[in-house]
Design an enzyme around this catalytic site. Sequence first.
Site, short mmCIF file in Angstrom:
data_model
loop_
_atom_site.label_atom_id
_atom_site.label_comp_id
_atom_site.label_asym_id
_atom_site.label_seq_id
_atom_site.Cartn_x
_atom_site.Cartn_y
_atom_site.Cartn_z
N ASP A 1 1.13 8.10 11.31
CA ASP A 1 0.19 7.70 10.28
C ASP A 1 -1.09 7.13 10.89
O ASP A 1 -1.04 6.32 11.82
CB ASP A 1 0.84 6.65 9.37
CG ASP A 1 -0.08 6.18 8.27
OD1 ASP A 1 -0.39 6.98 7.38
OD2 ASP A 1 -0.51 5.01 8.32
N ARG B 1 -3.60 6.03 -7.44
CA ARG B 1 -2.78 7.05 -6.77
C ARG B 1 -1.37 7.11 -7.35
O ARG B 1 -0.68 8.12 -7.21
CB ARG B 1 -2.74 6.78 -5.26
CG ARG B 1 -4.06 7.04 -4.56
CD ARG B 1 -4.01 6.69 -3.10
NE ARG B 1 -3.73 5.27 -2.90
CZ ARG B 1 -3.64 4.68 -1.71
NH1 ARG B 1 -3.78 5.40 -0.61
NH2 ARG B 1 -3.39 3.39 -1.61
N GLU C 1 -1.24 12.67 11.28
CA GLU C 1 -2.02 12.51 10.05
C GLU C 1 -3.45 12.22 10.46
O GLU C 1 -3.80 11.10 10.84
CB GLU C 1 -1.47 11.37 9.19
CG GLU C 1 -2.11 11.33 7.80
CD GLU C 1 -2.69 9.98 7.43
OE1 GLU C 1 -3.20 9.87 6.30
OE2 GLU C 1 -2.64 9.04 8.25
N HIS D 1 -0.81 -0.36 12.44
CA HIS D 1 -0.77 -1.76 12.03
C HIS D 1 0.63 -2.16 11.58
O HIS D 1 1.51 -1.31 11.40
CB HIS D 1 -1.75 -2.00 10.87
CG HIS D 1 -1.63 -0.98 9.78
ND1 HIS D 1 -2.51 0.09 9.65
CD2 HIS D 1 -0.72 -0.81 8.78
CE1 HIS D 1 -2.15 0.83 8.61
NE2 HIS D 1 -1.07 0.31 8.07
N ARG E 1 6.02 11.44 11.47
CA ARG E 1 4.63 11.54 10.99
C ARG E 1 3.84 10.35 11.52
O ARG E 1 4.10 9.20 11.15
CB ARG E 1 4.59 11.56 9.47
CG ARG E 1 3.18 11.59 8.87
CD ARG E 1 3.26 11.45 7.36
NE ARG E 1 1.96 11.47 6.71
CZ ARG E 1 1.21 10.39 6.51
NH1 ARG E 1 1.61 9.20 6.94
NH2 ARG E 1 0.05 10.49 5.88
N GLN F 1 -2.65 -5.77 6.29
CA GLN F 1 -2.23 -4.85 7.34
C GLN F 1 -3.02 -5.17 8.60
O GLN F 1 -4.22 -4.91 8.68
CB GLN F 1 -2.50 -3.39 6.91
CG GLN F 1 -1.66 -2.96 5.72
CD GLN F 1 -2.06 -1.59 5.19
OE1 GLN F 1 -3.22 -1.20 5.28
NE2 GLN F 1 -1.12 -0.87 4.61
N ASP G 1 0.84 -1.20 0.00
CA ASP G 1 0.00 0.00 0.00
C ASP G 1 0.87 1.25 0.00
O ASP G 1 0.67 2.18 0.76
CB ASP G 1 -0.94 -0.02 1.22
CG ASP G 1 -1.89 1.17 1.25
OD1 ASP G 1 -2.24 1.67 0.17
OD2 ASP G 1 -2.28 1.61 2.35
#
Length: 613
Positions: free
Chosen positions: A262, A496, A304, A162, A260, A230, A119
């Site tokens: 997530d 993406r 985030e 995760h 960061r 995940q 991912d």
Amino acid sequence: MGTKTRKAEYRERFEERIDELKWLYCEIYHNDMQGFEWLCNSMYEYYEERDISLKKLDRTREKDKNWYKSNKLLGMMLYTGAFAGTLKGVREKLDYIESCGVNYVHLMPLLESPKGKDDGGYAVSDFRRVQPELGTIEDLRDLTEQMHERGISCCMDFVMNHTSEEHAWAKAARAGDPEARRRYYFYDNWDIPGQFEQTMPQVFPTTAPGNFTWLEDCHQAVMTTFYPYQWDLNYENCVVFNDMVGNMLFLANCGIDIIRLDAVPYIWKTLGTNCRNLPQVHTLVRMMRLIGEIVCPGVLLLGEVVMEPAKVVPYFGSVEKPECHMLYNVTTMASTWHTVATKDTALLKRQLDQVFALPKEYVFLNYLRCHDDIGWGLDYGWLKNFEIEEVAHKKYLNDYLTGKWAGSDARGELYNDDPRLGDARLCGTTASLSGLEAALYEKDGTKTERAIRYIVMLHAYLLSQSGIPMLYSGDEIGQLNDYTYKEDFYKQADSRYLHRGNFPWESVDEEVPQRIFKALRTLEKIRAEHEIFSMEAETGTFETGSTHVLGICRVSGGKKFVAYYNFSDMPVKVDESILEDKKGFINLVTGEKISKDPEEIEGGGYRWFYKES
């Protein structure tokens, strides 16, 4: 600094924060003192392992706690592989990064992840190893050391919700290790997972439906909020928290300046709730803030939180008990592209006013584009006052920005399209969404000029917001969509990758990329040179006399900055009453005194006006 002095330094930080840390830990982990003592011992070990140069940087930043609030800070996010192939390659490109005026680099996920089940790097199989094709942990340390010598800070993702199913903990859990299973959410049947599903929304209902995955080999169900590969970590287990804090401090000791966090709203799950933004999440983040302030006070936490402002702001904590140092300004980003498509600034003005009204201690990271899609989490309750219905409006936005709407030159693609809910998200680079791709394809000079003007205007608007501006690598030269992802088996299902293409080094020196690059550098230098752009300035929007034109005003110490941004394709005459008689104002870009004649702003254009007193 000698051993005794170092111990005194650590002890002072520790004793100042230990009471609160202990209270929070014991509250959430039911007075597990064994776990708490293990955590405290671990913290000191990471402090001792921290390099002397990083400790020196910590002390410098402790003396200037607002170092990251400077108007001189400019960020860029990039994928190591797409930008320069490897970490060593990024090190070789530091001259280019400096030429962009960038002094804060966000390296997108680069820790070890299984190919085809990553991912984009968010399924970590080892928090202490770099993906082999990108380099090694030593390469990362070397890179951050070089960055620090140049005054560049480094940010990295810490995927804390995760792990990959290929992580050592997950493999042990799958093999039946009871201790490893307690690190995740394992169930013998669907009874409890079914109860969770009654109140727990799905993140990706089309591409990864449900919040649990059945493991046929061990006849167990495991919680997988995002993707089946995940596995969600169970933070009710203090061992998970302790070990993940250790992974965070390990990255900090590799020279990472900004961690960061997530998907942080998801990290605590409670049956019967939506398992998002629960009070325990804030307890965990506050503890991480305290631990960082003890071990590595020069390191920042970036949250985030991809949600509406009411749910985002609590992650700052309070002024007295802060949590994250910075948060993403997600809603403003989405509202910006809404404005690009509608040419109406009313919603964007309302959104910015909400952000500008927040305490100055709250620092937002602002951006036009990032690695992710654009989700349409807009204020539909307010839009309904204008008879705008959510589903129909999302369809219009997506049709316009994918070029399906008559007259639109935008070129994007949908992501996670759910025709039933009408809730598709959008992908594409800033340049392609602004019409540059279509203009160059058609070899239309007029459209090309308009697209370049629009791209520069959007960045000017970005730079005048309150917070830290973040460029997405490639935007500084107008990088277009990369459709080659459709030819890659591992990427073709994820649109993406449309805006995650390899950096076009071969075209950097071409005319159009250079025009955009030079225009942005002019604006960035102006921002860095003028304190009016600091976060201490009073910032707000104002009426411009046109729904197509956004007005932003900044005031500080007798200095005044007034900006107009025309989101339409047509020239617009604006209300200039905020400039009073225009006396003392100059055009901040050209340095010229402004005319007394009414100002007309070309389609996709902007104006920066400024006076000293």
